[in-house]
Design an enzyme around this catalytic site. Structure first.
Site, short mmCIF file in Angstrom:
data_model
loop_
_atom_site.label_atom_id
_atom_site.label_comp_id
_atom_site.label_asym_id
_atom_site.label_seq_id
_atom_site.Cartn_x
_atom_site.Cartn_y
_atom_site.Cartn_z
N HIS A 7 115.74 -12.56 20.72
CA HIS A 7 114.94 -12.22 19.54
C HIS A 7 113.45 -12.37 19.84
O HIS A 7 113.06 -13.03 20.80
CB HIS A 7 115.32 -13.04 18.31
CG HIS A 7 115.04 -14.51 18.42
ND1 HIS A 7 115.97 -15.41 18.89
CD2 HIS A 7 113.94 -15.26 18.13
CE1 HIS A 7 115.47 -16.63 18.87
NE2 HIS A 7 114.22 -16.56 18.42
N HIS A 79 106.86 -16.27 19.28
CA HIS A 79 107.52 -16.49 20.57
C HIS A 79 108.52 -15.39 20.85
O HIS A 79 108.87 -14.61 19.98
CB HIS A 79 108.18 -17.87 20.64
CG HIS A 79 109.36 -18.06 19.74
ND1 HIS A 79 109.24 -18.58 18.46
CD2 HIS A 79 110.69 -17.84 19.92
CE1 HIS A 79 110.43 -18.65 17.91
NE2 HIS A 79 111.34 -18.21 18.77
N GLU A 130 111.13 -19.19 24.34
CA GLU A 130 112.32 -19.94 23.98
C GLU A 130 113.46 -19.48 24.89
O GLU A 130 113.61 -18.27 25.12
CB GLU A 130 112.70 -19.69 22.52
CG GLU A 130 113.96 -20.41 22.08
CD GLU A 130 114.35 -20.13 20.64
OE1 GLU A 130 115.22 -20.84 20.14
OE2 GLU A 130 113.80 -19.19 20.02
#
Length: 134
Positions: A7, A79, A130
């Protein structure tokens, strides 16, 4: 080491209005809000055929998202999340290569119920990364 993009996260000052914009204006499928106190955020996921967009709103003043929104009051990209097959092995390899893992370096459970880690943005050209266990 990196798998697919899981994502892209966008910090927003108002989760309800951001979710409505994606749902009503862009015609996207948007999940129900999920509160993640251990990460200091409330999130929704915009489901796309090839990935997801995570909209995140701070959960209180101590949220790690709050300083980002102080600098970017309208919100913005926060992010990018990549999947990895072995998050502990990836962490160890990254640390050995000189990358900084944020927090205590131990994976925490993320919004998808899987272990996640964050990497320092200064080590990756200003982008917070991430990693999520695939």
């Amino acid at each position: 080491m990196l798998g697919r993009v899981n994502h892209i996260a966008i910090a927003v000052p108002d989760l309800r209005s951001a979710a409505a914009a994606y749902r009503d204006t862009l015609g996207a499928a948007v999940s129900q809000p999920q509160t993640l106190p251990e990460h200091g955020v409330t999130v929704v996921f915009v489901e796309l055929p090839n990935t997801k967009v995570e909209l995140l709103e701070p959960l209180g003043e101590a949220s790690p998202i709050a300083p980002f929104l102080d600098k970017n009051p309208s919100g913005g990209m926060h992010h990018i999340c990549y999947e990895v097959d072995d998050i502990v092995g990836a962490r160890d390899r990254l640390i050995e290569a000189g990358a900084r893992v944020l927090g205590d370096g131990q994976p925490k459970i993320g919004a998808h119920g899987k272990p996640v880690l964050f990497l320092h943005p200064k080590d990756f050209f200003g982008t917070l990364i991430e990693l999520e266990q695939a």
